[in-house]
Design an enzyme around this catalytic site. Structure first.
Site, short mmCIF file in Angstrom:
data_model
loop_
_atom_site.label_atom_id
_atom_site.label_comp_id
_atom_site.label_asym_id
_atom_site.label_seq_id
_atom_site.Cartn_x
_atom_site.Cartn_y
_atom_site.Cartn_z
CD GLU A 83 16.67 13.77 12.67
OE1 GLU A 83 16.87 14.97 12.43
OE2 GLU A 83 17.51 12.89 12.50
CD GLU A 125 12.26 25.06 16.42
OE1 GLU A 125 11.73 24.51 17.40
OE2 GLU A 125 12.62 24.45 15.40
CB CYS A 178 12.94 20.79 11.66
SG CYS A 178 13.30 19.82 10.21
CE LYS A 215 1.77 11.11 20.48
NZ LYS A 215 1.04 12.10 19.66
P1 NAD Z 1 6.31 18.43 19.96
O1 NAD Z 1 7.59 18.07 20.61
O2 NAD Z 1 5.36 19.30 20.69
O3 NAD Z 1 5.49 17.10 19.63
C1 NAD Z 1 6.01 16.09 18.80
C2 NAD Z 1 5.33 14.79 19.13
O4 NAD Z 1 5.68 14.40 20.45
C3 NAD Z 1 3.80 14.82 19.08
O5 NAD Z 1 3.35 13.62 18.50
C4 NAD Z 1 3.45 14.89 20.57
O6 NAD Z 1 2.17 14.35 20.87
C5 NAD Z 1 4.54 14.04 21.18
N1 NAD Z 1 4.81 14.28 22.61
C6 NAD Z 1 4.66 15.43 23.32
N2 NAD Z 1 5.04 15.23 24.61
C7 NAD Z 1 5.45 13.94 24.72
C8 NAD Z 1 5.96 13.14 25.78
N3 NAD Z 1 6.14 13.63 27.01
N4 NAD Z 1 6.29 11.84 25.52
C9 NAD Z 1 6.13 11.33 24.29
N5 NAD Z 1 5.62 12.03 23.25
C10 NAD Z 1 5.30 13.33 23.45
O7 NAD Z 1 6.70 19.02 18.54
P2 NAD Z 1 5.71 19.62 17.43
O8 NAD Z 1 5.21 20.93 17.92
O9 NAD Z 1 4.72 18.58 17.01
O10 NAD Z 1 6.71 19.83 16.19
C11 NAD Z 1 7.47 20.97 16.04
C12 NAD Z 1 8.89 20.70 16.48
O11 NAD Z 1 9.41 19.60 15.75
C13 NAD Z 1 9.83 21.85 16.18
O12 NAD Z 1 10.69 22.07 17.29
C14 NAD Z 1 10.63 21.36 14.98
O13 NAD Z 1 11.89 21.97 14.83
C15 NAD Z 1 10.71 19.90 15.25
N6 NAD Z 1 10.99 19.15 14.02
C16 NAD Z 1 12.25 18.65 13.80
C17 NAD Z 1 12.55 17.97 12.62
C18 NAD Z 1 13.94 17.45 12.35
O14 NAD Z 1 14.11 16.68 11.40
N7 NAD Z 1 14.93 17.80 13.14
C19 NAD Z 1 11.55 17.78 11.66
C20 NAD Z 1 10.28 18.30 11.91
C21 NAD Z 1 10.01 18.98 13.09
#
Ligand code: NAD
Length: 494
Positions: free
Chosen positions: A259, A393, A294, A183
């Site tokens: 991650e 963050e 990130c 997804k």
């Molecule tokens: P997010 O957690 O809001 O969403 C990420 C994904 O999770 C989306 O596809 C979303 O639809 C899904 N999601 C949301 N709630 C869920 C649930 N209850 N169950 C299953 N799936 C669910 O994150 P975002 O805003 O899309 O991305 C930004 C975040 O990602 C930042 O915190 C960033 O640091 C992190 N990030 C980390 C890395 C890494 O390698 N550590 C890389 C990129 C981004």
């Protein structure tokens, strides 16, 4: 100058199940272009029933196709062919990526797409290199540890580097012989569909790489809960990662790779030699993708003697940025993913000021002349570790500045109470650099540079609330394998 006309670009819309694009009627979400805030597509939302169909289909494909049973080198060949097709489509895929995300089109074509392809090639090389091992047993026994795929892996990805994030999750899982149910983020859902179409062209069997679209609550949770999904791999915020981990405990238990977020320091000692070069590195580490990275280097921790000169150089770079659409070739600062996210950044900066922080430049939202939400690169000093701009963050182009006198104080400021994703250390003293490497609690430490290279062999992942497990490196492929122990009596005929 616009490089393409966003209204002329067609996007593939739908789910990708059983090797083809499917667009069922039903609930849909509006998807906006971050560059101008315009709604450009409707995203179908896969409910529990559709996720069930996709997961059962993927499971059957994994059981019945040759993907897990074929010679691993054949699997590698297919993945390499896929990478070649992706790379050959860089101009088209790059435009698709730039249209709906925050990735500037030139970067998407020259970096995101080739990086995606090269990641797939990197994982392909591991297909026949992680078979397991022969255990050291007594001579009349033969012990083996056999690496086997899990079966169906559930993958959930964020919006900040849509193609690259998908390639890391899917490349590693497929190379290890699994099927995947992905997804992508509902904010940037479409470029992954083109990747899936190219996978089929390359020879990945139908049903091995599947995509269901939707939001986290509906589709993401249904994937995580599904009994056919044996392992979850997730990249996104720490809060969502925790929710997924707890769902994995309740509906399995099943293993999970996470991650997550970061609040990474850039630690500068006063023995650095080239302040101009360093200022460019430090500014780039927080303004690239408008800080929506990130591993963004969001906390500058600088020794007092060079602080003033360095901060002044960074401020000059920050104020020289020109916000603009991802398709505008003169823009240097891409949009924030959504107006809500820009408002969230603004709210944290306001709280930072209320707690004593001083905004030296930026600190506001502009529309970039396009109607999107752009947050100007922002420097905040006068902060302590309890200030919200230091502790939370932000995921935007906001850099806090803290100064220190001696090495110990610098190390102490560099560590963070919650996060441990990455860190940068800048010094000309190699002993000091290695002391910093030992002291900083983070999954990655960069010395005299900031950011990843194309060395996929170096794993990436966080300590503390920044995650569990690794993407990239041998470790990422191993995370998609489970290990079966075999012990045989071979001392005498039975
Ligand atoms: P997010 O957690 O809001 O969403 C990420 C994904 O999770 C989306 O596809 C979303 O639809 C899904 N999601 C949301 N709630 C869920 C649930 N209850 N169950 C299953 N799936 C669910 O994150 P975002 O805003 O899309 O991305 C930004 C975040 O990602 C930042 O915190 C960033 O640091 C992190 N990030 C980390 C890395 C890494 O390698 N550590 C890389 C990129 C981004």
């Amino acid at each position: 100058m616009p490089i393409f006309d966003p209204d002329q670009i067609q996007v593939p819309v739908g789910h990708f199940i059983g090797g083809r694009l499917q667009t069922p009627a039903g609930a849909a979400l509006e998807v906006q272009r971050p560059s101008d805030g315009k709604v450009y597509a409707a995203l179908p939302v896969a409910d529990e029933a559709l996720v069930d169909i996709a997961a059962e289909n993927a499971w059957t494909a994994w059981k019945e196709s040759d993907w897990a049973r074929c010679a691993p080198r054949d699997r590698a060949r297919v993945l390499r062919r896929w990478a070649d097709l992706v790379e050959a489509e860089a101009p088209r895929l790059g435009v698709l990526e730039a249209l709906g995300s925050t990735r500037p089109v030139r970067d998407a074509i020259a970096w995101d797409v080739p990086f995606t392809a090269e990641g797939l090639r990197f994982f392909a090389e591991y297909a026949d290199k992680l078979g397991g091992e022969v255990a050291a047993t007594r001579h009349d026994h033969l012990g083996m540890v056999i690496a086997e795929p899990y079966g169906l892996i559930g993958a959930i990805t964020p919006w900040n580097f849509p193609l690259v994030m998908v390639s890391w999750k899917v490349g590693a899982a497929l190379a290890a012989g699994n099927a995947v149910l992905l997804k992508p983020s509902e904010l940037t859902p479409f470029s992954a569909l083109r990747l899936a179409e190219l996978a089929i062209q390359a020879g990945v069997p139908a049903g091995i790489f599947n995509i269901v679209q939707g939001d986290g609550r509906t589709t993401g949770e249904a994937i995580t809960r599904h009994p056919r999904v044996s392992k979850m791999t997730f990249t996104g915020s720490t809060r969502t990662g925790a929710a997924i981990m707890s769902a994995c405990a309740l509906h399995g238990p099943k293993p999970v790779t996470l991650e997550l977020g970061g609040k990474s320091p850039q630690l500068v000692f006063d023995d650095v030699r080239d302040l101009d070069k360093l200022a460019a590195t430090i500014a780039g580490a927080i303004t690239g993708n408008a800080g929506q990275v990130c591993v963004a280097g969001s906390r500058l921790i600088v020794q007092r003697r060079v602080a003033g000169a360095l901060v002044e150089r960074i401020r000059a770079i920050f104020t020289g940025h020109r916000p603009g659409a991802t398709w505008d070739e003169d823009a240097t600062l891409p949009p924030i993913i959504s107006a809500q996210q820009a408002a969230r950044i603004a709210a944290i900066v306001e709280r930072a000021q209320a707690a004593g922080g001083r905004v030296k430049c930026g600190g506001r939202i502009v529309d970039g002349g396009y109607g999107g939400a752009y947050y100007l690169p922002t420097l905040i000093d006068g902060v302590d570790t309890a200030n919200p701009a230091v502790s939370e963050e932000i995921f935007g182009p906001v850099l806090t500045v803290q100064t220190f006198d001696d090495e110990e104080e610098g190390f102490a400021l560099a560590s963070h109470d919650s996060y441990g994703l990455a860190a940068g250390v800048h010094t000309s003293d190699v002993g000091r650099a290695m002391r910093a490497v030992r002291r900083i609690e983070a999954g990655t430490v960069w010395v005299n540079r900031y950011g990843r290279s194309a060395d996929f062999v170096i794993p990436t992942g966080g300590y503390h609330q920044s995650g569990i497990g690794k993407d990239l490196g041998r470790q990422a492929v191993e995370a998609n394998l489970r290990f079966k122990s075999v012990l045989m009596d071979i001392g005498s005929p039975q």
